[in-house]
Design a protein around this motif. Structure first.
Motif, PDB file in Angstrom:
ATOM      1  N   GLY A  72       0.819  -1.207   0.000  1.00  0.00           N
ATOM      2  CA  GLY A  72       0.000   0.000   0.000  1.00  0.00           C
ATOM      3  C   GLY A  72       0.854   1.260   0.000  1.00  0.00           C
ATOM      4  O   GLY A  72       0.558   2.229  -0.717  1.00  0.00           O
ATOM      5  N   ARG A  73       1.911   1.245   0.812  1.00  0.00           N
ATOM      6  CA  ARG A  73       2.784   2.425   0.850  1.00  0.00           C
ATOM      7  C   ARG A  73       3.476   2.631  -0.498  1.00  0.00           C
ATOM      8  O   ARG A  73       3.630   3.770  -0.971  1.00  0.00           O
ATOM      9  N   LEU A  74       3.900   1.540  -1.129  1.00  0.00           N
ATOM     10  CA  LEU A  74       4.554   1.641  -2.427  1.00  0.00           C
ATOM     11  C   LEU A  74       3.595   2.171  -3.489  1.00  0.00           C
ATOM     12  O   LEU A  74       3.954   3.050  -4.289  1.00  0.00           O
ATOM     13  N   ALA A  75       2.362   1.652  -3.492  1.00  0.00           N
ATOM     14  CA  ALA A  75       1.372   2.114  -4.467  1.00  0.00           C
ATOM     15  C   ALA A  75       1.031   3.582  -4.244  1.00  0.00           C
ATOM     16  O   ALA A  75       0.873   4.352  -5.211  1.00  0.00           O
ATOM     17  N   TYR A  76       0.918   3.987  -2.985  1.00  0.00           N
ATOM     18  CA  TYR A  76       0.620   5.396  -2.685  1.00  0.00           C
ATOM     19  C   TYR A  76       1.750   6.296  -3.192  1.00  0.00           C
ATOM     20  O   TYR A  76       1.503   7.379  -3.749  1.00  0.00           O
ATOM     21  N   HIS A  77       2.989   5.844  -3.013  1.00  0.00           N
ATOM     22  CA  HIS A  77       4.135   6.635  -3.489  1.00  0.00           C
ATOM     23  C   HIS A  77       4.117   6.750  -5.007  1.00  0.00           C
ATOM     24  O   HIS A  77       4.332   7.845  -5.561  1.00  0.00           O
ATOM     25  N   PHE A  78       3.871   5.639  -5.694  1.00  0.00           N
ATOM     26  CA  PHE A  78       3.807   5.681  -7.154  1.00  0.00           C
ATOM     27  C   PHE A  78       2.669   6.588  -7.642  1.00  0.00           C
ATOM     28  O   PHE A  78       2.811   7.288  -8.661  1.00  0.00           O
ATOM     29  N   THR A  79       1.565   6.596  -6.923  1.00  0.00           N
ATOM     30  CA  THR A  79       0.429   7.440  -7.316  1.00  0.00           C
ATOM     31  C   THR A  79       0.793   8.914  -7.203  1.00  0.00           C
ATOM     32  O   THR A  79       0.470   9.724  -8.091  1.00  0.00           O
TER      33      THR A  79
ATOM     34  N   TYR B 221      -7.544   6.398  -3.877  1.00  0.00           N
ATOM     35  CA  TYR B 221      -8.299   5.755  -4.960  1.00  0.00           C
ATOM     36  C   TYR B 221      -7.602   4.473  -5.420  1.00  0.00           C
ATOM     37  O   TYR B 221      -8.233   3.428  -5.598  1.00  0.00           O
ATOM     38  N   VAL B 222      -6.300   4.536  -5.578  1.00  0.00           N
ATOM     39  CA  VAL B 222      -5.536   3.343  -5.981  1.00  0.00           C
ATOM     40  C   VAL B 222      -5.595   2.280  -4.881  1.00  0.00           C
ATOM     41  O   VAL B 222      -5.751   1.080  -5.153  1.00  0.00           O
ATOM     42  N   LEU B 223      -5.480   2.691  -3.628  1.00  0.00           N
ATOM     43  CA  LEU B 223      -5.540   1.729  -2.520  1.00  0.00           C
ATOM     44  C   LEU B 223      -6.910   1.052  -2.454  1.00  0.00           C
ATOM     45  O   LEU B 223      -7.002  -0.140  -2.131  1.00  0.00           O
ATOM     46  N   VAL B 224      -7.963   1.796  -2.750  1.00  0.00           N
ATOM     47  CA  VAL B 224      -9.296   1.197  -2.768  1.00  0.00           C
ATOM     48  C   VAL B 224      -9.385   0.107  -3.825  1.00  0.00           C
ATOM     49  O   VAL B 224      -9.890  -0.998  -3.570  1.00  0.00           O
TER      50      VAL B 224
ATOM     51  N   PRO C 286      -3.616  -7.635  -4.409  1.00  0.00           N
ATOM     52  CA  PRO C 286      -3.270  -6.200  -4.506  1.00  0.00           C
ATOM     53  C   PRO C 286      -2.085  -5.944  -5.425  1.00  0.00           C
ATOM     54  O   PRO C 286      -2.050  -4.933  -6.140  1.00  0.00           O
ATOM     55  N   LEU C 287      -1.096  -6.876  -5.417  1.00  0.00           N
ATOM     56  CA  LEU C 287       0.047  -6.694  -6.299  1.00  0.00           C
ATOM     57  C   LEU C 287      -0.368  -6.774  -7.766  1.00  0.00           C
ATOM     58  O   LEU C 287       0.121  -6.001  -8.606  1.00  0.00           O
ATOM     59  N   ALA C 288      -1.321  -7.687  -8.071  1.00  0.00           N
ATOM     60  CA  ALA C 288      -1.796  -7.817  -9.451  1.00  0.00           C
ATOM     61  C   ALA C 288      -2.642  -6.627  -9.878  1.00  0.00           C
ATOM     62  O   ALA C 288      -2.667  -6.266 -11.069  1.00  0.00           O
ATOM     63  N   LEU C 289      -3.329  -5.983  -8.920  1.00  0.00           N
ATOM     64  CA  LEU C 289      -4.207  -4.864  -9.251  1.00  0.00           C
ATOM     65  C   LEU C 289      -3.504  -3.513  -9.203  1.00  0.00           C
ATOM     66  O   LEU C 289      -4.111  -2.496  -9.546  1.00  0.00           O
ATOM     67  N   MET C 290      -2.243  -3.492  -8.778  1.00  0.00           N
ATOM     68  CA  MET C 290      -1.567  -2.208  -8.610  1.00  0.00           C
ATOM     69  C   MET C 290      -1.399  -1.477  -9.938  1.00  0.00           C
ATOM     70  O   MET C 290      -1.780  -0.298 -10.068  1.00  0.00           O
ATOM     71  N   LEU C 291      -0.851  -2.143 -10.938  1.00  0.00           N
ATOM     72  CA  LEU C 291      -0.620  -1.477 -12.224  1.00  0.00           C
ATOM     73  C   LEU C 291      -1.917  -1.056 -12.907  1.00  0.00           C
ATOM     74  O   LEU C 291      -2.006   0.081 -13.407  1.00  0.00           O
TER      75      LEU C 291
ATOM     76  N   ALA D   7      -4.672  -0.252 -11.477  1.00  0.00           N
ATOM     77  CA  ALA D   7      -5.210   0.877 -10.707  1.00  0.00           C
ATOM     78  C   ALA D   7      -4.430   2.149 -10.989  1.00  0.00           C
ATOM     79  O   ALA D   7      -5.005   3.240 -11.114  1.00  0.00           O
ATOM     80  N   LEU D   8      -3.100   2.028 -11.097  1.00  0.00           N
ATOM     81  CA  LEU D   8      -2.302   3.205 -11.431  1.00  0.00           C
ATOM     82  C   LEU D   8      -2.633   3.718 -12.820  1.00  0.00           C
ATOM     83  O   LEU D   8      -2.582   4.931 -13.084  1.00  0.00           O
ATOM     84  N   GLY D   9      -2.992   2.802 -13.742  1.00  0.00           N
ATOM     85  CA  GLY D   9      -3.346   3.229 -15.087  1.00  0.00           C
ATOM     86  C   GLY D   9      -4.645   4.004 -15.143  1.00  0.00           C
ATOM     87  O   GLY D   9      -4.910   4.731 -16.114  1.00  0.00           O
ATOM     88  N   LEU D  10      -5.495   3.876 -14.113  1.00  0.00           N
ATOM     89  CA  LEU D  10      -6.759   4.608 -14.090  1.00  0.00           C
ATOM     90  C   LEU D  10      -6.599   6.059 -13.638  1.00  0.00           C
ATOM     91  O   LEU D  10      -7.552   6.844 -13.716  1.00  0.00           O
ATOM     92  N   VAL D  11      -5.422   6.404 -13.116  1.00  0.00           N
ATOM     93  CA  VAL D  11      -5.209   7.760 -12.603  1.00  0.00           C
ATOM     94  C   VAL D  11      -5.085   8.713 -13.779  1.00  0.00           C
ATOM     95  O   VAL D  11      -4.129   8.638 -14.577  1.00  0.00           O
ATOM     96  N   ARG D  12      -6.039   9.591 -13.934  1.00  0.00           N
ATOM     97  CA  ARG D  12      -6.077  10.594 -14.991  1.00  0.00           C
ATOM     98  C   ARG D  12      -6.424  11.951 -14.380  1.00  0.00           C
ATOM     99  O   ARG D  12      -6.988  12.041 -13.299  1.00  0.00           O
ATOM    100  N   ALA D  13      -6.115  12.983 -15.110  1.00  0.00           N
ATOM    101  CA  ALA D  13      -6.410  14.328 -14.612  1.00  0.00           C
ATOM    102  C   ALA D  13      -7.912  14.556 -14.517  1.00  0.00           C
ATOM    103  O   ALA D  13      -8.392  15.272 -13.631  1.00  0.00           O
ATOM    104  N   ARG D  14      -8.673  13.968 -15.448  1.00  0.00           N
ATOM    105  CA  ARG D  14     -10.128  14.169 -15.431  1.00  0.00           C
ATOM    106  C   ARG D  14     -10.850  13.288 -14.423  1.00  0.00           C
ATOM    107  O   ARG D  14     -12.056  13.409 -14.237  1.00  0.00           O
TER     108      ARG D  14
END
Length: 421
Positions: free
Chosen positions: A21-28, A52-55, A92-97, A99-106
């Protein structure tokens, strides 16, 4: 293969999940910084994107874990603990990438995260509701079994004055007639003892608790309040068995000697001793809660009263106490609930004898004592004596509910009247 220590498995799994979780939060956060640097404007703060990514990473595995626990409780399937532990790391490890791909400005991450928070808070609120319903249904179903027994009638249970369920075991074995015994489930002596001991406790706890609260909130200096309130609350930390020892060994003999000096007969197992000691035990609840509600009364009301020429006593009686009355009633109800549910002091100082009397110097007992006594004996579970505990519990639950409803009506009317004034 040797079984893994469950505690060690939980600790290792929790550590790995937090690290992910900490790693994913940092990448986000790094991704949101890159989006901002490109000139795009985020619709939410970077923290919301991190949550959002952690969820997305942990909510699916949480749902699967709850489903596995429900299936195991229902005896449908048993999921090994190591599988669940692996799922909390692999999924969670499989869903990390993704989830990170869903992060958009909009992406409006704030709305989505707050919806999840709302769902969690709603689930937490429903837990208490479902727990209450479960308690009510479990007591109700067993009470129906009790009242369905041939030796039990609702009328005799509610209005009977003889509580002697000991013959129920012989009757269930077909030997009640030859022994000349019969079971009787008249619960009036038990409720009379409950009300007697609770009433004595309230006569001690309410005046002492309210008066000490008035002193602490209205008269005492700051240093005295800081020292006195914790000292009073120390009484709440004393185990009830210690109060029981004190009531049985010290207070009960003193009551017997005092009664003898007045020409009265008193039993060493009387209702007065546990009532007095229970009242002392409840004083911290009344004092602390009443002090809090009195201190919460706005100082502007006190100053306005003093400006009109009122004395301290008049301000307390006509301003502070009416304003704090709903909280005082709530504290009283909590104290009554504690007194009704207390068992150890009554067992040690008053005994188990169901005696219908108005004399507090005689032995008496309470409903909760007999609930414990009937459920911890060696008789069969389907024996009416055992099931009588649920009948007593259901009756006590209904009476408590009616008391709470009545108190809520009183509090509401008093608030409306005080607001009108």
């Amino acid at each position: 293969m040797q079984d893994i220590n469950p505690t060690l498995l939980v600790l290792v799994t929790a550590a790995l999940a937090m690290a992910l979780g900490r790693l994913a939060y940092h990448f986000t956060l790094r991704r949101t910084d890159a989006i901002t640097a490109s000139g795009e404007e985020l619709r939410s703060t970077p923290d919301y994107y991190g949550w959002y990514v952690l969820v997305w990473m942990f909510v699916p595995v949480l749902v699967l874990s709850l489903a596995a626990a429900a299936l195991e409780l229902a005896d449908v399937v048993r999921v090994p603990g190591r599988w669940i532990a692996v799922a909390w790391v692999v999924l969670p490890l499989a869903l990390m990438l993704p989830a990170l791909g869903l992060v958009r400005a909009r992406l409006n991450a704030r709305v989505l995260v707050e919806r999840v928070i709302y769902a969690i808070l709603l689930a937490a609120a429903l837990v208490s509701i479902f727990t209450t319903v479960g308690i009510l249904l479990s007591v109700l179903f067993e009470s129906i079994r009790f009242f369905g027994h041939p030796a039990v009638t609702v009328t005799n249970f509610l209005f009977g004055t003889d509580w002697s369920p000991g013959g129920a075991f012989l009757a269930s074995a077909g030997r009640g007639a030859e022994q000349g015994t019969g079971a009787s489930f008249g619960a009036v002596p038990l409720f009379a003892g409950t009300f007697m001991i609770t009433g004595i406790a309230m006569l001690v706890a309410v005046p002492v608790g309210v008066l000490s609260a008035i002193y602490l909130s209205e008269y005492s200096a700051g240093a005295v309040r800081k020292l006195g309130k914790p000292l009073i609350e120390v009484l709440a930390g004393i185990p009830t068995v210690v109060y029981g020892f004190f009531a049985a060994i010290t207070v009960a003999p003193l009551i017997v000697r005092a009664a003898a000096a007045l020409g009265l007969d008193a039993s060493y197992q009387n209702a007065l001793a546990p009532g007095l000691i229970m009242g002392v035990m409840i004083i911290p609840f009344m004092s602390s809660l009443c002090d809090d509600v009195m201190s919460a009364v706005p100082q502007t009301l006190r100053r306005a009263s003093y400006a009109m020429g009122a004395t301290s006593r008049e301000t307390i009686m006509q301003i502070v106490l009416p304003a704090a009355f709903p909280g005082i009633v709530s504290a009283f109800l909590l104290a009554v609930s504690v007194a009704i549910g207390e068992t150890m002091i009554v067992v040690m100082a008053a005994g188990l004898t169901a005696n219908l009397t108005a004399n507090p110097l005689e032995t008496m007992t309470t409903v909760t004592v007999h609930i414990v006594d009937n459920l911890t004996g060696d008789q069969a579970y389907d024996n009416p004596q055992t099931l009588s505990a649920f009948g007593l519990g259901l009756t006590l639950l209904i009476m408590t509910l009616l008391l709470n409803v009545a108190s809520a009506i009183v509090i509401r009317r008093y608030r409306m009247r005080y607001a009108a004034d």
